[in-house]
Design a protein around this motif. Sequence first.
Motif, mmCIF file in Angstrom:
data_model
loop_
_atom_site.group_PDB
_atom_site.id
_atom_site.type_symbol
_atom_site.label_atom_id
_atom_site.label_comp_id
_atom_site.label_asym_id
_atom_site.label_seq_id
_atom_site.Cartn_x
_atom_site.Cartn_y
_atom_site.Cartn_z
ATOM 1 N N ALA A 11 -4.094 10.613 -9.363
ATOM 2 C CA ALA A 11 -5.115 9.578 -9.159
ATOM 3 C C ALA A 11 -4.691 8.278 -9.848
ATOM 4 O O ALA A 11 -3.622 8.194 -10.454
ATOM 5 C CB ALA A 11 -6.437 10.072 -9.718
ATOM 6 N N GLU A 12 -5.542 7.268 -9.771
ATOM 7 C CA GLU A 12 -5.234 5.973 -10.389
ATOM 8 C C GLU A 12 -6.527 5.197 -10.604
ATOM 9 O O GLU A 12 -7.479 5.344 -9.832
ATOM 10 C CB GLU A 12 -4.293 5.196 -9.453
ATOM 11 C CG GLU A 12 -3.890 3.826 -9.961
ATOM 12 C CD GLU A 12 -2.659 3.255 -9.258
ATOM 13 O OE1 GLU A 12 -2.181 3.862 -8.280
ATOM 14 O OE2 GLU A 12 -2.187 2.195 -9.700
ATOM 15 N N PHE A 13 -6.552 4.373 -11.658
ATOM 16 C CA PHE A 13 -7.644 3.423 -11.853
ATOM 17 C C PHE A 13 -7.163 2.022 -11.488
ATOM 18 O O PHE A 13 -6.045 1.633 -11.845
ATOM 19 C CB PHE A 13 -8.076 3.370 -13.328
ATOM 20 C CG PHE A 13 -9.125 4.371 -13.708
ATOM 21 C CD1 PHE A 13 -10.378 4.358 -13.095
ATOM 22 C CD2 PHE A 13 -8.878 5.327 -14.686
ATOM 23 C CE1 PHE A 13 -11.358 5.279 -13.456
ATOM 24 C CE2 PHE A 13 -9.847 6.255 -15.054
ATOM 25 C CZ PHE A 13 -11.091 6.231 -14.437
ATOM 26 N N TYR A 14 -8.003 1.262 -10.799
ATOM 27 C CA TYR A 14 -7.792 -0.170 -10.592
ATOM 28 C C TYR A 14 -9.019 -0.857 -11.181
ATOM 29 O O TYR A 14 -10.132 -0.310 -11.091
ATOM 30 C CB TYR A 14 -7.765 -0.517 -9.100
ATOM 31 C CG TYR A 14 -6.437 -0.394 -8.375
ATOM 32 C CD1 TYR A 14 -5.326 0.179 -8.973
ATOM 33 C CD2 TYR A 14 -6.300 -0.873 -7.069
ATOM 34 C CE1 TYR A 14 -4.117 0.282 -8.279
ATOM 35 C CE2 TYR A 14 -5.099 -0.770 -6.382
ATOM 36 C CZ TYR A 14 -4.016 -0.189 -6.981
ATOM 37 O OH TYR A 14 -2.836 -0.081 -6.301
ATOM 38 N N TRP A 15 -8.838 -2.058 -11.707
ATOM 39 C CA TRP A 15 -10.018 -2.847 -12.075
ATOM 40 C C TRP A 15 -9.755 -4.333 -11.846
ATOM 41 O O TRP A 15 -8.656 -4.827 -12.056
ATOM 42 C CB TRP A 15 -10.512 -2.549 -13.496
ATOM 43 C CG TRP A 15 -9.588 -2.819 -14.630
ATOM 44 C CD1 TRP A 15 -9.573 -3.911 -15.441
ATOM 45 C CD2 TRP A 15 -8.552 -1.949 -15.112
ATOM 46 N NE1 TRP A 15 -8.586 -3.774 -16.390
ATOM 47 C CE2 TRP A 15 -7.959 -2.582 -16.218
ATOM 48 C CE3 TRP A 15 -8.074 -0.694 -14.702
ATOM 49 C CZ2 TRP A 15 -6.891 -2.004 -16.915
ATOM 50 C CZ3 TRP A 15 -7.016 -0.127 -15.403
ATOM 51 C CH2 TRP A 15 -6.456 -0.780 -16.496
ATOM 52 N N GLY A 53 0.836 -1.199 0.000
ATOM 53 C CA GLY A 53 0.000 0.000 0.000
ATOM 54 C C GLY A 53 0.866 1.242 0.000
ATOM 55 O O GLY A 53 1.992 1.235 0.525
ATOM 56 N N HIS A 54 0.362 2.283 -0.594
ATOM 57 C CA HIS A 54 1.136 3.534 -0.707
ATOM 58 C C HIS A 54 0.254 4.739 -1.014
ATOM 59 O O HIS A 54 -0.850 4.590 -1.525
ATOM 60 C CB HIS A 54 2.180 3.383 -1.828
ATOM 61 C CG HIS A 54 1.581 3.046 -3.158
ATOM 62 N ND1 HIS A 54 1.349 1.751 -3.574
ATOM 63 C CD2 HIS A 54 1.114 3.840 -4.163
ATOM 64 C CE1 HIS A 54 0.785 1.756 -4.764
ATOM 65 N NE2 HIS A 54 0.621 3.019 -5.150
ATOM 66 N N PHE A 55 0.792 5.913 -0.710
ATOM 67 C CA PHE A 55 0.301 7.167 -1.279
ATOM 68 C C PHE A 55 1.163 7.383 -2.519
ATOM 69 O O PHE A 55 2.259 6.813 -2.626
ATOM 70 C CB PHE A 55 0.562 8.341 -0.322
ATOM 71 C CG PHE A 55 -0.383 8.443 0.847
ATOM 72 C CD1 PHE A 55 -1.630 9.040 0.686
ATOM 73 C CD2 PHE A 55 -0.018 7.986 2.111
ATOM 74 C CE1 PHE A 55 -2.507 9.168 1.762
ATOM 75 C CE2 PHE A 55 -0.885 8.104 3.197
ATOM 76 C CZ PHE A 55 -2.127 8.694 3.014
ATOM 77 N N HIS A 56 0.742 8.191 -3.428
ATOM 78 C CA HIS A 56 1.643 8.594 -4.507
ATOM 79 C C HIS A 56 2.516 9.740 -3.980
ATOM 80 O O HIS A 56 2.045 10.563 -3.186
ATOM 81 C CB HIS A 56 0.849 9.015 -5.750
ATOM 82 C CG HIS A 56 0.189 7.837 -6.419
ATOM 83 N ND1 HIS A 56 -0.882 7.942 -7.247
ATOM 84 C CD2 HIS A 56 0.488 6.501 -6.340
ATOM 85 C CE1 HIS A 56 -1.226 6.734 -7.670
ATOM 86 N NE2 HIS A 56 -0.419 5.840 -7.123
ATOM 87 N N SER A 57 3.776 9.768 -4.392
ATOM 88 C CA SER A 57 4.691 10.832 -3.934
ATOM 89 C C SER A 57 4.183 12.172 -4.429
ATOM 90 O O SER A 57 4.241 13.181 -3.735
ATOM 91 C CB SER A 57 6.100 10.623 -4.475
ATOM 92 O OG SER A 57 6.473 9.290 -4.374
ATOM 93 N N ALA A 63 -4.356 6.910 -0.026
ATOM 94 C CA ALA A 63 -3.492 5.722 0.008
ATOM 95 C C ALA A 63 -4.310 4.520 -0.414
ATOM 96 O O ALA A 63 -5.521 4.468 -0.161
ATOM 97 C CB ALA A 63 -2.936 5.516 1.406
ATOM 98 N N HIS A 64 -3.681 3.546 -1.068
ATOM 99 C CA HIS A 64 -4.411 2.381 -1.556
ATOM 100 C C HIS A 64 -3.630 1.100 -1.335
ATOM 101 O O HIS A 64 -2.412 1.058 -1.498
ATOM 102 C CB HIS A 64 -4.791 2.552 -3.032
ATOM 103 C CG HIS A 64 -3.760 3.239 -3.863
ATOM 104 N ND1 HIS A 64 -3.441 4.573 -3.719
ATOM 105 C CD2 HIS A 64 -2.970 2.771 -4.864
ATOM 106 C CE1 HIS A 64 -2.501 4.891 -4.597
ATOM 107 N NE2 HIS A 64 -2.179 3.816 -5.294
ATOM 108 N N ARG A 65 -4.401 0.073 -0.964
ATOM 109 C CA ARG A 65 -3.838 -1.259 -0.675
ATOM 110 C C ARG A 65 -4.907 -2.260 -1.064
ATOM 111 O O ARG A 65 -6.104 -1.979 -0.933
ATOM 112 C CB ARG A 65 -3.555 -1.326 0.816
ATOM 113 C CG ARG A 65 -3.552 -2.712 1.405
ATOM 114 C CD ARG A 65 -3.309 -2.686 2.876
ATOM 115 N NE ARG A 65 -1.902 -2.477 3.173
ATOM 116 C CZ ARG A 65 -1.420 -2.290 4.396
ATOM 117 N NH1 ARG A 65 -2.235 -2.252 5.431
ATOM 118 N NH2 ARG A 65 -0.133 -2.147 4.580
#
Length: 184
Positions: free
Chosen positions: A97-101, A88-92, A136-138
């Motif tokens: 943003a980001e897409f996950y699918w 898991g992380h934040f972007h620096s 943050a995403h994990r």
Amino acid sequence: KSKILFPKAIFTNNLLTGESVKCDTRKLSDLENIFLDKEAFRNMDLQQTVYNVNSLLPVKENTPGGLFFGITTIYPGKVGNEFFMTKGHFHSNLDTAEFYWGVEGEGMLIMMDMDRNVWAERMFPGSLHYIPGKVAHRVANTGYRKLVFSACWPSDAGHDYKSIAKDDFAMRLIEKNGVPVLIK
Ligand code: S6P
Ligand code: ZN
């Protein structure tokens, strides 16, 4: 002057092949501080792969305006009652943003904003997730088979793993009575 070219990469059978494709493997031994149950952790095979990331980096890291594409496979498993999951992380570059699918299997995308509010979205084949900037995403694999998901993020996003290593997520996803629940 027109040309017909072969694509940069091919994404088939959950694998990415082509030029500028790289693969990173995270073994249990790389994730020592990620899991809560230290006792359970010590008794496991630390050489097993928890997840790997196959990514296509068509431009150099930090290039403004570019995009990266990745496929993450998280193997099924738990450390104590906590599901196998990514660091898991934040972007620096916090605003990116980001897409996950979801591609295969079942999981949960756990997100945390800068006020440490935590929420989660179910992942399954076809689920689409927009991860806003400053979040943050994990991802945790909550199923009995591989969880495969894809991602697309800006090439100047960067990864900030330090904030998570230092302060962790405010909540964790564990299995309780056979179902995934978020706990403090
Ligand atoms: C990159 C994107 C994913 C993750 C991957 C592994 O911004 O979010 O490709 O890198 O899912 O997770 P982590 O937290 O170990 O980088
Ligand atoms: Zn990311």
